[in-house]
Design a protein around this motif. Structure first.
Motif, mmCIF file in Angstrom:
data_model
loop_
_atom_site.group_PDB
_atom_site.id
_atom_site.type_symbol
_atom_site.label_atom_id
_atom_site.label_comp_id
_atom_site.label_asym_id
_atom_site.label_seq_id
_atom_site.Cartn_x
_atom_site.Cartn_y
_atom_site.Cartn_z
ATOM 1 N N HIS A 177 37.342 41.996 36.151
ATOM 2 C CA HIS A 177 36.151 41.325 36.663
ATOM 3 C C HIS A 177 36.269 39.801 36.568
ATOM 4 O O HIS A 177 35.381 39.098 37.041
ATOM 5 N N ASP A 219 34.650 41.661 42.023
ATOM 6 C CA ASP A 219 33.217 41.909 41.901
ATOM 7 C C ASP A 219 32.939 43.325 41.418
ATOM 8 O O ASP A 219 31.990 43.555 40.674
ATOM 9 N N THR A 271 34.539 47.394 40.272
ATOM 10 C CA THR A 271 35.593 48.297 39.842
ATOM 11 C C THR A 271 35.111 49.738 39.992
ATOM 12 O O THR A 271 33.922 50.004 40.141
ATOM 13 N N ASP A 273 28.648 43.192 36.137
ATOM 14 C CA ASP A 273 29.805 43.803 36.786
ATOM 15 C C ASP A 273 29.347 44.889 37.753
ATOM 16 O O ASP A 273 28.695 45.853 37.336
ATOM 17 N N ARG A 278 29.778 48.208 39.698
ATOM 18 C CA ARG A 278 30.559 49.412 39.460
ATOM 19 C C ARG A 278 30.376 50.354 40.643
ATOM 20 O O ARG A 278 29.258 50.520 41.135
#
Length: 452
Positions: free
Chosen positions: A241, A245, A247, A284, A286
């Motif tokens: 990250h 942007d 994962t 983060d 996801r």
């Protein structure tokens, strides 16, 4: 000023530490100087993976472009295209080969069309206020990639000077020397090319964890200087990250497959979510999903993996956290394991789940409780006296609320909510105002998506 010797020693030590840290920063500027920000358009976005080869009988850019208005109507905001580049012929798998065996980073697969037809795809997506990510393979190339002739030093070799696959059963590709600065520069320039010349809005990075993070940081900084881009890493590594942007929520995906197969209890989902919250910051992004090209081709179709609970898992993946992914064909209740190396046309039917996904993605874009990253709401598990069958939770952001109730049982279930979960809500699927009482009943394999 009178300073005691102990305080003087402490101050002197702190100054030395600060000096050391500053010198480390000066030696590694790429890994410390840049903090990426997700583009504004990604805050309430959902993502759709496009398998060009299997999408239409033609398997072309032009044929897919015709679907863009339909996907926009369904609520899709980001299109992720599996690799568009020419596929290597040497040691290829099957008759058509893998998308991920790239023979030229600056060309398009002639089976899909021309560069101008690709440009038209991008421009059409932009006309519909959609954004396009290219799948990028930075860890390895085809055996007959142009670099094998022009720059063989860009590759790792064995003791005899022969190119080598990165993994034993990836015999159709060869490992790049990912630490080679000249190779890295050529790779970044190729990524810049598609952003500056064609308007691509970002990248999905294949096996991103197999490439140094500082490479991705430099690449992201260079791309953002052209325009703000969005970056998705195929990895579940918090460190990435620094450059990406979003994962993959791989642990969650594996967990729901295990639950779907009857190999894990519902409580395993709590454990997977808690692990996600512990490892990753709220900022983060996801990516949550029920399937993608890997899971579909190598693990099973949606009905095979999830049975009668597929829609429950789809509702959960679209609302529990992060950004939901839809894979090509899921809106038609994809009951196929698409061949990876051959032509295997998606059986579209009449898009029986199109309205289902439209409801999920529309709520995602309209209710701030479901936004991505810091802009989204908190997660609150709703406990019942039947946690063996019922999985329920809320997402809360200021005055916006989303309440999800899922019955994974084969039987109707009567259950009791803990206090605080009652009251009137809007049912996003029935479009009715409904009352949730402390005692509740649900039919088997059903879901409620409620909002305020």
């Amino acid at each position: 000023m009178n300073i005691s010797s102990s305080r003087f020693t402490l101050i002197f030590t702190l100054l030395l530490v600060a000096s050391f840290l500053m010198s480390c920063d000066e030696e590694t500027p790429a890994a410390s100087a840049y903090v990426p920000e997700p583009p504004e358009w990604s805050v309430d976005a959902s993502i759709y993976e496009v398998n060009i080869r299997q999408y239409s009988p033609e398997g072309t850019f032009n044929a897919f472009t015709e679907h863009i208005p339909r996907l926009k109507e369904m609520g899709v905001e980001i299109l992720w295209l599996m690799p568009i580049h020419p596929i290597g012929e040497k040691n290829r798998k099957g008759s058509l080969g893998s998308y991920y065996s790239v023979a030229d980073y600056r060309a398009v697969n002639p089976e899909f069309g021309t560069k101008e037809e690709f440009r038209n795809l991008i421009e059409t997506a932009h006309e519909y206020d959609m954004n396009v990510l290219l799948d990028w393979v930075a860890n390895h190339t085809a055996w007959d990639h142009v670099w094998t002739e022009t720059n063989p030093e860009f590759y790792e070799t064995d003791e005899n000077g022969n190119f080598v696959p990165p993994v034993e059963d990836w015999e159709d590709v060869i490992q790049l020397d990912v630490d080679n600065p000249q190779m890295q520069e050529q790779m970044i320039q190729a990524m810049e090319y598609w952003v500056s010349e064609f308007g691509v809005d970002g990248y999905r990075a294949d096996v991103a964890y197999m490439v140094p993070t500082d490479f991705w940081v430099r690449a992201r900084k260079r791309l953002d200087e052209i325009k703000p881009v969005f970056m998705l890493a195929e990895a579940e590594v918090p460190e990435l990250h620094q450059a990406f942007d979003m994962t993959y929520a791989w642990d969650y995906a594996e967990t729901i497959r295990n639950v779907g197969a009857g190999e894990a209890e519902l409580s395993a989902i709590d454990e997977a979510l808690n692990e996600n919250f512990e490892q990753f910051d709220k900022s983060d992004y996801r990516m949550f999903f029920t399937t993608n090209h890997d899971e579909n081709s190598w693990t099973g179709s949606d009905p095979e993996m999830y049975g009668k609970n597929f829609e429950n898992f789809a509702v959960m993946s679209a609302t529990v956290w992060g950004m939901p992914l839809i894979y090509s064909g899921q809106e038609s209740r994809l009951d196929q394991q698409l061949d990876f190396f051959e032509k295997d046309l998606i059986e579209w039917g009449n898009y029986p789940l199109e309205d289902f996904y439209r409801t999920l993605l529309t709520l995602k874009s309209e209710n701030s409780a479901l936004y991505n990253g810091d802009e989204g709401g908190s997660y609150l598990k709703a406990s019942t006296d039947r946690n063996d069958a019922i999985f329920s939770y809320k997402r809360i952001k200021d005055e916006d609320r989303v309440f999800v109730i899922l019955n994974f049982s084969d039987e109707p279930v009567n259950f009791t909510f803990d206090s605080g979960d009652q009251g009137r809500w809007f049912d996003e699927f029935s479009l009715d105002s409904v009352s949730v009482s402390s005692n509740y009943e649900m039919e088997p394999h059903r879901y409620k998506l409620l909002s305020r």
